[in-house]
Design a protein around this motif. Structure first.
Motif, short mmCIF file in Angstrom:
data_model
loop_
_atom_site.label_atom_id
_atom_site.label_comp_id
_atom_site.label_asym_id
_atom_site.label_seq_id
_atom_site.Cartn_x
_atom_site.Cartn_y
_atom_site.Cartn_z
N ASN A 1 4.05 9.88 7.36
CA ASN A 1 4.93 8.77 8.29
C ASN A 1 5.22 7.71 7.50
OD1 ASN A 1 6.32 8.42 10.72
ND2 ASN A 1 4.55 6.91 10.98
N TYR A 2 4.15 7.03 6.81
CA TYR A 2 3.95 5.86 6.32
C TYR A 2 4.87 5.89 4.98
CZ TYR A 2 2.77 1.14 4.62
OH TYR A 2 2.65 -0.14 4.02
N TRP A 3 4.83 6.88 4.13
CA TRP A 3 5.06 7.22 2.82
C TRP A 3 6.68 7.67 2.66
CZ3 TRP A 3 0.32 8.35 -0.61
CH2 TRP A 3 -0.35 6.91 -0.97
N GLY A 4 6.87 8.44 3.72
CA GLY A 4 8.23 9.54 3.78
C GLY A 4 8.00 10.86 3.30
N TYR B 1 0.84 -1.22 -0.09
CA TYR B 1 -0.03 -0.02 -0.04
C TYR B 1 0.95 1.29 -0.07
CZ TYR B 1 -3.48 -3.44 1.16
OH TYR B 1 -4.26 -4.47 1.06
N MET B 2 1.89 1.13 -0.71
CA MET B 2 2.94 2.19 -0.93
C MET B 2 2.53 2.78 -2.38
SD MET B 2 4.68 2.59 1.91
CE MET B 2 6.30 3.55 1.38
N PHE B 3 2.42 4.11 -2.68
CA PHE B 3 2.17 4.68 -3.70
C PHE B 3 3.17 4.36 -4.74
CE2 PHE B 3 1.55 7.76 -7.15
CZ PHE B 3 0.05 8.04 -7.11
N ARG B 4 2.68 3.88 -6.03
CA ARG B 4 3.31 3.42 -7.22
C ARG B 4 3.43 4.57 -8.33
NH1 ARG B 4 1.86 -2.18 -9.71
NH2 ARG B 4 2.78 -2.89 -7.65
N TYR B 5 4.66 5.09 -8.46
CA TYR B 5 4.76 6.27 -9.49
C TYR B 5 5.19 5.63 -10.71
CZ TYR B 5 5.61 8.51 -4.76
OH TYR B 5 5.33 9.06 -3.55
N LEU C 1 1.47 17.19 1.66
CA LEU C 1 0.40 16.30 1.35
C LEU C 1 -0.74 16.91 1.44
CD1 LEU C 1 1.16 12.71 2.86
CD2 LEU C 1 0.85 13.13 0.64
N ARG C 2 -1.15 17.92 2.44
CA ARG C 2 -2.27 18.39 2.67
C ARG C 2 -2.33 19.57 1.51
NH1 ARG C 2 -0.16 19.04 7.92
NH2 ARG C 2 -1.11 17.71 9.24
N THR C 3 -1.40 20.22 1.17
CA THR C 3 -1.56 21.40 0.17
C THR C 3 -1.77 20.66 -1.17
OG1 THR C 3 0.25 22.79 1.21
CG2 THR C 3 -0.14 22.96 -1.30
N ARG C 4 -1.19 19.55 -1.69
CA ARG C 4 -1.29 19.02 -2.84
C ARG C 4 -2.69 18.45 -2.88
NH1 ARG C 4 2.31 21.43 -5.85
NH2 ARG C 4 4.36 21.07 -4.99
N ALA C 5 -3.32 17.75 -2.09
CA ALA C 5 -4.66 17.17 -1.63
C ALA C 5 -5.64 18.50 -2.08
CB ALA C 5 -4.87 16.57 -0.58
N SER C 6 -5.45 19.38 -1.22
CA SER C 6 -6.36 20.65 -1.67
C SER C 6 -6.33 21.17 -3.06
CB SER C 6 -5.85 21.87 -0.74
OG SER C 6 -6.72 22.79 -1.04
N GLU C 7 -4.97 21.21 -3.79
CA GLU C 7 -5.04 21.69 -4.92
C GLU C 7 -5.52 20.69 -5.96
OE1 GLU C 7 -0.76 22.38 -5.38
OE2 GLU C 7 -0.72 24.25 -4.36
#
Length: 239
Positions: free
Chosen positions: A203-206, A167-171, A212-218
């Motif tokens: 914390n999980y993904w480093g 469940y780590m993001f795959r780029y 994360l907050r900023t990008r989720a909002s954007e």
């Protein structure tokens, strides 16, 4: 100023950042006027030491059934990250601005950032007092597996290729995909019931929680919401 009023100011700051990105290349003097109006609102509360704001946060954080509302407040209160990003983009030239205007606009943004980050962090500190300790990395994987809603979302995203087996993001090759990773992190964190989803998933993904907050909002902005990958991720999350 109470929490609802401050949240409204944060929404205005978010709108201002979007507007500034469009109008800065034209050297629009209205940007400085808008910044001054917003700074006056923040400065009044800052000079009052945010006492009423803190009391509102304490009252809200004491009610566990309002965890979803607190999560939404957290995201909106993190608008100072967008202000900081705009300052960096102006300094680095990513957002163009006539030299005669650039310095004044950056100075105005610096004032907004200082006041907003101080008031928002005051609220976030009170919200943090109700949160359980952030689990260690291995525990976060277990938490996803043991929470039906989080597991359901995680498995759909994994099968679609956005997450790996941990469940780590795959780029994609040579692409960071920051807006996509932020949406996925937000969905998993909230599905686990974490009011500070960015801290847990960061914390999980480093990844820095503020980023994360900023990008989720954007990612929910008008500029990004029609991106095919963003639309696909939202569709997967919603099931």
């Amino acid at each position: 100023m109470n929490l609802r009023e401050y949240n409204a100011v944060c929404s205005r700051l978010e709108d201002f950042c979007r507007y500034a990105r469009r109008r800065a290349p034209k050297g629009d003097p209205e940007l400085l006027e808008r910044a001054a109006t917003l700074e006056a609102l923040l400065l009044q509360e800052f000079n009052d030491k945010g006492d009423n704001l803190a009391l509102d946060c304490i009252e809200l954080s004491g009610n566990p059934v309002r965890a979803d509302l607190i999560a939404r407040y957290r995201q909106n209160l993190g608008v100072f990250g967008q202000i900081s990003a705009l300052m960096d983009d102006l300094k680095g030239g990513t957002v163009d601005c006539p030299e005669i205007m650039k310095g004044r606009l950056i100075w105005a943004l610096k004032g907004l950032y200082t006041l907003c980050s101080s008031l928002s962090n005051l609220c976030i500190q009170e919200f943090n007092k109700m949160d359980p300790p952030i689990p260690k990395m291995g525990k976060i994987y277990e938490e996803i597996r043991s929470t039906p809603r989080a597991l359901e979302i995680a498995e759909r995203l994994r099968k679609a290729g956005f997450l790996d087996d941990s469940y780590m993001f795959r780029y994609e090759r040579n692409k960071r995909n920051r807006y996509q990773e932020a949406l996925v992190a937000q969905s998993l964190g909230l599905a686990m019931g974490c009011s500070d989803w960015a801290m847990v998933m960061g914390n999980y993904w480093g990844i820095k929680p503020g980023s994360l907050r900023t990008r989720a909002s954007e990612a929910n902005s008008e500029d990004k919401r029609n991106d095919p990958k963003i639309k696909m991720i939202k569709s997967i999350i919603d099931g």
